[in-house]
Design a protein around this motif. Structure first.
Motif, PDB file in Angstrom:
ATOM      1  N   SER A  39       0.319  -1.144  -0.170  1.00  0.00           N
ATOM      2  CA  SER A  39      -0.341  -0.042  -0.089  1.00  0.00           C
ATOM      3  C   SER A  39       0.897   1.349   0.349  1.00  0.00           C
ATOM      4  N   SER A  43       0.075   2.674  -3.689  1.00  0.00           N
ATOM      5  CA  SER A  43      -1.008   3.635  -3.632  1.00  0.00           C
ATOM      6  C   SER A  43      -0.566   5.149  -3.694  1.00  0.00           C
ATOM      7  N   LYS A  47      -5.423   7.627  -0.711  1.00  0.00           N
ATOM      8  CA  LYS A  47      -6.236   6.240  -0.314  1.00  0.00           C
ATOM      9  C   LYS A  47      -5.616   5.142   0.439  1.00  0.00           C
TER      10      LYS A  47
END
Length: 116
Positions: A39, A43, A47
């Motif tokens: 992540s 990202s 988000k």
């Protein structure tokens, strides 16, 4: 021929179930670390908050499952301990783990409501 020791069998069962709980928790932690790292790398920042909540939600489910296995192992352990002192210690440990499970479950419900 051979002597069958039921007490020894209960101890092996208890340790096996406890090990299963530990492995479940460990696998959940490793997966959460991997998801978090992924992540962070892929990202955008806006988000990441939602993804982190999703990771926490999944980790909470895994922690609850692992704790349930460990509590079950402790309950089996009470059948192998004949004295009240040891039963009291195990009961205290089960109580603490049950409170932890309840707290984690409340956090999961809270995260689920945020996610929806």
């Amino acid at each position: 021929m051979f002597a069958f020791d039921i007490h020894l069998l209960q101890v092996y069962i208890q340790h096996t179930i406890s090990l299963a709980g530990i492995l479940i928790i460990l696998s959940g932690i490793l997966l959460a670390i991997g998801q978090y790292g992924y992540s962070l790398l892929t990202s955008p920042l806006r988000k990441q908050g939602a993804q982190i909540n999703s990771i926490r939600l999944h980790l909470g489910h895994v922690l609850l499952l692992g704790l349930e296995f460990i509590v079950a192992a402790d309950l089996i352990g009470t059948t192998t301990t004949p004295d009240y002192y040891t039963v009291g210690i195990v009961a205290s440990i089960v109580l603490i783990r049950t409170v932890l499970s309840f707290t984690i479950n409340r956090e999961i419900v809270s995260l689920s409501k945020e996610k929806a």
